[in-house]
Scaffold this active site. Structure first.
Site, PDB file in Angstrom:
ATOM      1  N   ASP A 158     113.306  49.189  57.737  1.00 31.82           N
ATOM      2  CA  ASP A 158     112.039  49.817  58.105  1.00 31.82           C
ATOM      3  C   ASP A 158     112.340  51.294  58.370  1.00 31.82           C
ATOM      4  O   ASP A 158     113.505  51.679  58.528  1.00 31.82           O
ATOM      5  CB  ASP A 158     111.481  49.146  59.356  1.00 31.82           C
TER       6      ASP A 158
ATOM      7  N   ASP B 140     111.843  47.135  63.825  1.00 28.90           N
ATOM      8  CA  ASP B 140     111.674  47.184  65.278  1.00 28.90           C
ATOM      9  C   ASP B 140     110.261  46.917  65.746  1.00 28.90           C
ATOM     10  O   ASP B 140     110.033  46.722  66.931  1.00 28.90           O
ATOM     11  CB  ASP B 140     112.114  48.554  65.812  1.00 28.90           C
TER      12      ASP B 140
ATOM     13  N   ASP C  47     107.017  44.249  61.634  1.00 32.23           N
ATOM     14  CA  ASP C  47     108.236  43.856  60.929  1.00 32.23           C
ATOM     15  C   ASP C  47     108.598  42.393  61.180  1.00 32.23           C
ATOM     16  O   ASP C  47     109.445  41.840  60.462  1.00 32.23           O
ATOM     17  CB  ASP C  47     109.420  44.728  61.381  1.00 32.23           C
TER      18      ASP C  47
END
Length: 624
Positions: free
Chosen positions: A310, A505, A509
């Protein structure tokens, strides 16, 4: 049966078997062979009963292991009058299980230390005094006193001028971290400086440390697929052992040859080395701030070749930072920032909090704002030291001023522009951005060296922002504008090329972390949902620990396989020697004991693993 009771039983059985073996040897030397045989038998029978009970329980679970060989060897030795050999096997077997228990206990030491450090109470400010209250009584907003040496009981915000926290037990950081007024403190860290005050941000059960404890307990209950695979391998080894023993007996007509083959094969290193090496790997990873939820994810990490990251909060810092302060009038940049940050103290918006933290870091004094009015998502207006201050988006501020002010067009992709007006006049702009982590380039290069063949970015941001921020990282692909379901689809697409690790995080996600072969959550500041969905949680806000975790996983598995191959190879050679009459049952039992001790000690090498990126991590860790 709990660990304590099991360990006590293993200790008692070993003590009994060893005592009877020694006493029998003394009686034999004194010429009383019959009594010696009876004493040896007395030491073998309890071990054999406990072993048979364990075999029955294993069969009920559908597991068939090499404990069967141990039972056959002891039983056959007793039947054919080889009571000394049976006694040696009993000592060998009980000693092996005892040594395994000691090894696993040592490997879990760091995890048990986490559990032992859980605070039970907190000191709370109340009505001008202090009171000790149960940890369960602490609620968000309580002001707590954290004395020197205390473990921070809940997540919260430091409200004293300075605090020094030792987070080594959680993150592996060797040096205390310096926190200032307004900084967030993580529960589980130890106060390494003077006493300070903390305002609780959440209850103990919702705090970081409580989540870590839950993950530790979950990790200790896990069992690796490799261990189950070892059980399946054991069926083949069991068949080989029995076949060779029967063949030796049939070819020579001597049942003692069969007994010798059985004892040299018992117990197999396969059932000792694998769990010891993997549990040691879990413990070692925890020392580097990488909490792996169990042996199964640890083994899966050893096969990872594709990593998906990410962007926000993972490859980037996740907290906007000031890039520049542009003055459009007579105010100095620091004065513009001071007035804007003072006003923004009344807002909980992430940009507002970043402004406040930046101003405090520069040593600016922030007065208390008055008459605050916030337009959610737009901006804030109010009075600071008697001056009318506006802070927010350029459209919001320009609209309040009644002007057509247009911001500069050269603003970099991904940056945020905060307009500031003082006393009805546009004072300037504060340019903010979410920068790439300082260690990102080196980490990705290190992951390539560890065997990563594909590294991708998956983000919900606009494509131009994603490409701009990650320029020069050498990523294999950048996928932007992804919703949570599209991130899951990307993970599933990449899994066709091999096992995939997803690193993130945020709450968005969590589905992708759960879908990946190994999900890694940035647990230091990440969302609780991502930590729950992930297989691995980084306890320190540094992505270089991903490399440490991968390296430890691969080395731990390699040590386990090495121990198994070497142990079984030596056992097979010993079995052949026993089958052709080169080893007696007693000699075979002693040889197998040496092999078992050797493979367990080799498996414990996982406790001393130093990942390739460790030196770089320590060198790059800032002194705060």
């Amino acid at each position: 049966m709990d660990h304590t009771r099991t360990d006590w039983l293993k200790t008692a059985l070993l003590a009994l078997a060893a005592t009877c073996l020694g006493a029998g040897l003394v009686l034999r030397l004194l010429g009383n062979g019959e009594l010696a045989s009876a004493v040896w038998t007395a030491g073998v029978v309890p071990v054999l009963i406990a072993l048979c009970a364990e075999i029955v329980l294993s069969l009920r679970r559908g597991d068939v292991g090499l404990d069967v060989v141990a039972a056959l060897s002891m039983g056959a030795a007793l039947v054919f009058g080889e009571t000394l050999a049976a006694s040696v096997v009993a000592v060998m077997y009980s000693g092996g299980t005892f040594l395994e228990s000691v090894a696993e206990g040592r490997a879990r030491r760091e995890m048990r230390d986490l559990l032992a450090r859980v605070p039970r109470s907190a000191t709370r400010h109340r009505n001008g005094g202090l009171q000790d209250v149960p940890l369960e009584a602490v609620v968000a907003g309580d002001r707590l006193l954290i004395r020197q040496g205390d473990v921070v009981p809940v997540d919260g915000t430091v409200v004293s001028e300075i605090a020094y926290l030792d987070a080594s037990a959680l993150t592996g950081e060797a040096l205390p971290v310096r926190l200032g007024n307004g900084d967030e403190a993580m529960s589980g860290a130890t106060n390494a400086g003077e006493a300070f005050d903390l305002v609780a941000a959440r209850t103990a059960g919702e705090s970081t440390y409580a989540g870590i404890i839950r993950l530790v307990e979950e990790a200790e209950r896990s069992r690796a697929p490799m261990s189950r695979l070892a059980d399946r391998w054991s069926l083949g080894f069991l068949a080989l052992t029995v076949t060779l023993a029967l063949a030796a007996w049939g070819a020579t007509g001597d049942p003692i040859r069969a007994v010798a083959v059985l004892v040299v094969a018992t117990p197999c290193p396969l059932i000792l080395a694998v769990p010891v090496a993997l549990v040691a790997g879990l413990s070692r990873a925890a020392r580097y701030g990488v909490l792996i939820k169990g042996a199964a994810p640890l083994e899966a990490m050893a096969h990872i070749r594709t990593l998906i990251f990410d962007k926000t909060g993972t490859l980037t810092d996740g907290r906007p930072q000031i890039v520049a302060v542009d003055s459009l009038g007579g105010l100095q940049p620091d004065e513009i920032l001071r007035l804007a940050a003072a006003l923004e103290q009344g807002s909980k918006h992430p940009v507002a909090q970043a402004l406040v933290q930046s101003a405090l870091a520069r040593g600016l004094r922030l007065p208390v704002p008055q008459a605050i009015r916030e337009t959610p998502g737009e901006g804030v207006e109010g009075q600071v030291e008697g001056r009318a201050v506006l802070s927010g988006g350029t459209g919001f501020v320009a609209g309040r001023l009644g002007t057509d002010h247009t911001p500069r067009s050269a603003l970099a992709a991904g940056a945020v522009l905060v307009a500031v007006a003082v006393d009805g006049i546009m004072a300037g702009h504060i340019v903010m951005a979410d920068p790439l982590r300082a260690e990102a380039r080196d980490v990705l290069a290190g992951l390539r060296q560890l065997g990563a063949t594909r590294i991708l970015l998956a983000t919900g941001d606009r494509e131009e922002v994603a490409h701009r921020v990650t320029e020069g990282l050498g990523l294999d692909a950048v996928r932007a504008g992804l919703t949570p379901d599209l991130k899951v689809a990307l993970v599933q697409e990449e899994r066709r090329n091999g096992p995939v690790m997803m690193v993130g995080d945020g709450v968005n996600d969590a589905p992708a972390l759960a879908a990946a072969d190994v999900g890694v959550a940035m647990g230091a500041r990440g969302a609780a949902a991502s930590a729950e969905a992930a297989d691995v949680v980084l306890l320190v806000d540094r992505i270089d620990r991903i490399g440490s975790g991968l390296d430890i996983a691969r080395q731990s598995r390699a040590i386990a396989v090495q121990s198994v191959v070497a142990g079984i190879g030596l056992s097979v050679l010993g079995m052949i020697a026993a089958a052709v009459g080169l080893l007696t049952p007693v000699e075979g039992a002693l040889l197998q004991e040496v092999i078992d001790v050797a493979v367990i000690l080799n498996a414990l090498r996982a406790l001393r693993i130093v990942p390739q990126m460790a030196d770089r991590q320590e060198a790059e860790t800032p002194m705060t």
